[in-house]
Scaffold this motif. Structure first.
Motif, PDB file in Angstrom:
ATOM      1  N   VAL A  87      -1.746  -4.127   8.228  1.00  0.00           N
ATOM      2  CA  VAL A  87      -1.303  -2.756   8.016  1.00  0.00           C
ATOM      3  C   VAL A  87      -2.290  -1.737   8.577  1.00  0.00           C
ATOM      4  O   VAL A  87      -2.041  -0.532   8.524  1.00  0.00           O
ATOM      5  CB  VAL A  87      -1.044  -2.478   6.519  1.00  0.00           C
ATOM      6  N   GLU A  88      -3.396  -2.216   9.132  1.00  0.00           N
ATOM      7  CA  GLU A  88      -4.352  -1.298   9.762  1.00  0.00           C
ATOM      8  C   GLU A  88      -3.913  -0.871  11.164  1.00  0.00           C
ATOM      9  O   GLU A  88      -4.586  -0.068  11.819  1.00  0.00           O
ATOM     10  CB  GLU A  88      -5.738  -1.932   9.838  1.00  0.00           C
ATOM     11  N   GLU A 112       1.893  -5.809   3.251  1.00  0.00           N
ATOM     12  CA  GLU A 112       1.180  -6.980   3.772  1.00  0.00           C
ATOM     13  C   GLU A 112       1.916  -8.234   3.333  1.00  0.00           C
ATOM     14  O   GLU A 112       2.112  -8.465   2.131  1.00  0.00           O
ATOM     15  CB  GLU A 112      -0.246  -7.035   3.223  1.00  0.00           C
ATOM     16  N   LEU A 167       1.203   2.226  12.251  1.00  0.00           N
ATOM     17  CA  LEU A 167       1.487   2.220  10.815  1.00  0.00           C
ATOM     18  C   LEU A 167       0.618   3.230  10.080  1.00  0.00           C
ATOM     19  O   LEU A 167       1.083   3.960   9.200  1.00  0.00           O
ATOM     20  CB  LEU A 167       1.273   0.819  10.238  1.00  0.00           C
ATOM     21  N   GLN A 168      -0.661   3.282  10.442  1.00  0.00           N
ATOM     22  CA  GLN A 168      -1.564   4.221   9.793  1.00  0.00           C
ATOM     23  C   GLN A 168      -1.216   5.667  10.132  1.00  0.00           C
ATOM     24  O   GLN A 168      -1.325   6.562   9.284  1.00  0.00           O
ATOM     25  CB  GLN A 168      -3.006   3.913  10.198  1.00  0.00           C
ATOM     26  N   GLY A 194       6.569  -3.312   7.526  1.00  0.00           N
ATOM     27  CA  GLY A 194       5.820  -4.559   7.615  1.00  0.00           C
ATOM     28  C   GLY A 194       5.002  -4.591   8.900  1.00  0.00           C
ATOM     29  O   GLY A 194       5.293  -3.880   9.860  1.00  0.00           O
ATOM     30  N   HIS A 195       3.988  -5.420   8.922  1.00  0.00           N
ATOM     31  CA  HIS A 195       3.096  -5.532  10.082  1.00  0.00           C
ATOM     32  C   HIS A 195       3.552  -6.635  11.028  1.00  0.00           C
ATOM     33  O   HIS A 195       4.539  -7.334  10.773  1.00  0.00           O
ATOM     34  CB  HIS A 195       1.662  -5.777   9.622  1.00  0.00           C
ATOM     35  N   LEU A 249       3.309   0.487   3.083  1.00  0.00           N
ATOM     36  CA  LEU A 249       2.863  -0.491   4.087  1.00  0.00           C
ATOM     37  C   LEU A 249       2.731  -1.838   3.403  1.00  0.00           C
ATOM     38  O   LEU A 249       1.976  -1.983   2.435  1.00  0.00           O
ATOM     39  CB  LEU A 249       1.525  -0.068   4.700  1.00  0.00           C
ATOM     40  N   GLY A 279       9.141  -1.850  10.473  1.00  0.00           N
ATOM     41  CA  GLY A 279       7.883  -2.531  10.731  1.00  0.00           C
ATOM     42  C   GLY A 279       7.600  -2.551  12.217  1.00  0.00           C
ATOM     43  O   GLY A 279       8.386  -2.039  13.025  1.00  0.00           O
ATOM     44  N   HIS A 304       0.873  -1.179   0.000  1.00  0.00           N
ATOM     45  CA  HIS A 304       0.000   0.000   0.000  1.00  0.00           C
ATOM     46  C   HIS A 304       0.906   1.224   0.000  1.00  0.00           C
ATOM     47  O   HIS A 304       1.577   1.511   1.000  1.00  0.00           O
ATOM     48  CB  HIS A 304      -0.899  -0.003   1.239  1.00  0.00           C
TER      49      HIS A 304
END
Length: 213
Positions: A43-44, A66, A48-49, A36-37, A64, A105, A22
């Protein structure tokens, strides 16, 4: 008038399946921050957002990422070796804009960036909520993974993170502390720091650090 951030989505094939990037595009980008998450979310995640919303206005494009297991709708992350393999495979997509890339991340994503950043040519590593040890098991430290990144590294950690409180980190990797934050940087409603203030600590620290690149 606030400039609207352009967002695009890119699917990238990897040996573990398609990853998804994203892109939060800076109008005049000088740098890419690839994040990275964690193993328990995507990624929500609030941190990160928050960075994706703030940094493009500072000339930093945020990617971002996934991991394939998340794109496929699975609930459990694979082994670290599989996460690293997918990250290596999608790295060319992150460098395609021709800009320096800071890898990073949150949680498991931070570990991936630490393990692979130097070999991939990352400019630095951003570790959000680095899982220094499993909760309640400080003897199982992952400090070597963090200190061995071999790159300029910024750690941002919640003050009450059960995976490692800021004071538990080695001197060479002392984090920026987010007061009252847990592993997801959530703060209690009765805390002296509000949720918005906690997120502002993160974005300000990262913005300031990225100015050195």
């Amino acid at each position: 008038m606030t400039t609207k951030i352009a967002v695009t989505v890119q699917d990238v094939p990897t040996p573990a399946g398609d990853a998804r990037v994203h892109w939060y595009l800076a109008p005049s980008a000088r740098l890419v921050l690839a994040l990275g998450h964690g193993a328990g979310g995507g990624v929500e995640a609030r941190d990160l957002q928050a960075l994706a919303a703030a940094l493009p206005r500072q000339d930093v494009t945020v990617a971002l990422v996934e991991q394939p297991w998340r794109v496929a709708g699975k609930r459990v992350a694979p082994a670290p070796t599989s996460l690293d393999e997918a990250w290596r495979a999608l790295w060319p997509a992150l460098t395609a804009p021709g800009l320096p890339v800071v890898a990073g991340g949150r949680s498991a994503g931070a570990r991936v960036a630490c393990r692979t950043g130097a070999e991939l040519g990352a400019a630095g590593v951003l570790a959000l909520s680095f899982p220094l040890h499993p909760p309640g098991k400080p003897e199982k430290s992952r400090a070597d993974e963090l200190t061995g990144a071999g790159l300029p590294t910024l750690v941002v950690q919640g003050g009450r993170d059960p995976f490692g409180r800021p004071e538990e980190f080695p001197p060479g990797a002392r984090p920026v502390e987010v007061p009252y934050g847990d592993h997801g940087f959530a703060v209690p409603k009765k805390a002296e720091t509000t949720q918005d203030e906690a997120l502002a600590v993160i974005t300000r620290a990262v913005e300031e650090w990225l100015r050195s690149f």
